[in-house]
Design an enzyme around this catalytic site. Structure first.
Site, mmCIF file in Angstrom:
data_model
loop_
_atom_site.group_PDB
_atom_site.id
_atom_site.type_symbol
_atom_site.label_atom_id
_atom_site.label_comp_id
_atom_site.label_asym_id
_atom_site.label_seq_id
_atom_site.Cartn_x
_atom_site.Cartn_y
_atom_site.Cartn_z
ATOM 1 N N GLU A 1 5.999 -21.593 8.647
ATOM 2 C CA GLU A 1 6.400 -20.842 9.815
ATOM 3 C C GLU A 1 7.564 -21.282 10.675
ATOM 4 O OE1 GLU A 1 3.438 -20.949 13.319
ATOM 5 O OE2 GLU A 1 2.687 -20.447 11.641
ATOM 6 N N GLU B 1 0.720 -1.334 0.096
ATOM 7 C CA GLU B 1 0.143 0.212 -0.107
ATOM 8 C C GLU B 1 0.875 1.241 -0.084
ATOM 9 O OE1 GLU B 1 -3.132 0.640 -0.407
ATOM 10 O OE2 GLU B 1 -3.988 -1.407 -0.429
#
Length: 327
Positions: A128, A97
């Site tokens: 992870e 963004e």
């Protein structure tokens, strides 16, 4: 593509300790399933209302990390976000963004999600848990002068641990954004930002309060960093990319808001400035012609060390308004 392998080697930090506030039961939602819809929403939003204060309590630590990021980017370095699951997806969202808002690119801020880009939409099991994957990512994608910021709601994610350990060994500044005040990975971070949001409404669902806290932290961190780098004039996005009709209209509106000129005049000067909001803004504020505004901006480029005017707009306008300066 095969799934990353789980590491079996013991870690230098206690990553198998399951103690974490996000894993505790929240007494406020202990009977959540017995409530009607309004009751559930009231409990969820009531807990969410506490998150902003938890982030505000860490404002000093966030500001210190802003300064580290500003210095790195100004010197040609990159800020790297690394995370898994919700934490990693929020990191990706924040980084991408920055492009339309501040005309930033991945050389300034970039995000890395455990399991690769495909893990944004589909969970990659075991990603992870690979400490080596995090370390390898830093070895291959980061360099001296970069900043490595790990995001881990639990504060113990092995992928983030490997990345922070590798970055620290290479002498890069490190940070950790976690929803665990006792995060096991905190010792690996030069800037530990430990957000005390308490237990989740749904036990262990860190997409809720922990995710909101991380999003608020990233909002403050990246926005303050970009503003300090000179991408705004006041609170106006002068480096916005006018890639659609809404943003073109916003650009003209912004020039009107900043200068007090008419929309027609703002659009006219913007066109003369070939779409450069900075040049048009200096011309409108100073009353100078576009070529003079452009030259003044060349003398006052963006500079985060120019306190009070990192964008150079005020300095350029003052120079054009100075006695003996032709408009």
């Amino acid at each position: 593509m095969s799934s990353p392998q789980r590491d079996e080697q013991p870690l230098d930090v206690d990553l198998v300790d399951l103690a974490s506030p996000t894993e505790e039961r929240n007494p406020a939602s202990a009977e959540l399933d017995a409530l009607d819809a309004r009751g559930m929403v009231d409990v969820i939003l009531g807990e969410d209302a506490t998150v902003a204060a938890a982030v505000q309590a860490r404002a000093g630590e966030i500001a210190a990390l802003v300064e580290t990021c500003v210095e790195a980017i100004a010197a040609g370095g990159t800020v790297h976000y690394l995370g898994a699951g919700t934490s990693g997806r929020l990191a990706v969202l924040d980084a991408v963004e920055l492009a339309p808002t501040f005309n930033a690119d991945p050389s300034m801020v970039t995000a890395h999600l455990a399991g690769g880009d495909g893990a944004f939409l589909t969970a990659v099991e075991g990603a992870e848990d690979s400490r080596e994957a995090g370390a390898e990512l830093v070895r291959s994608r980061c360099r001296a002068g970069d900043v490595v910021i790990g995001l881990a709601a639990s504060g113990r994610t092995p992928f983030v641990a490997g990345a922070l350990e590798e970055a620290r060994a290479a002498g890069m500044p490190t940070a950790l954004i976690s929803a665990n005040p006792r995060a096991a990975l905190a010792p690996l971070a030069d800037h530990p930002i430990l957000l005390d949001v308490g237990p989740e409404v749904v036990t262990g669902s860190t997409r809720m309060k922990a995710g909101t806290a991380q999003k608020l932290t990233l909002n403050a961190l990246s926005t303050a960093t970009m503003v300090r780098l000179g991408t705004t004039f006041g609170n106006l996005m002068i480096d916005v990319r006018p890639t659609n009709a809404k943003l073109v209209a916003r650009t003209v509106r912004m020039l009107v808001q900043a200068s007090g000129q008419s929309p027609q005049r703002a659009a006219e000067v913007l066109q003369a400035a070939e779409g450069s909001v900075r040049t048009a803004l200096v011309a409108l504020l100073s009353g100078a012609e576009v070529p003079a505004a452009r030259e003044a901006l060349e003398r006052f480029p963006r500079d985060p060390h120019r306190r009070g005017d990192p964008a150079g707009i005020r300095s350029a306008v003052d120079a054009l308004r100075a006695p003996g300066t032709a408009p």
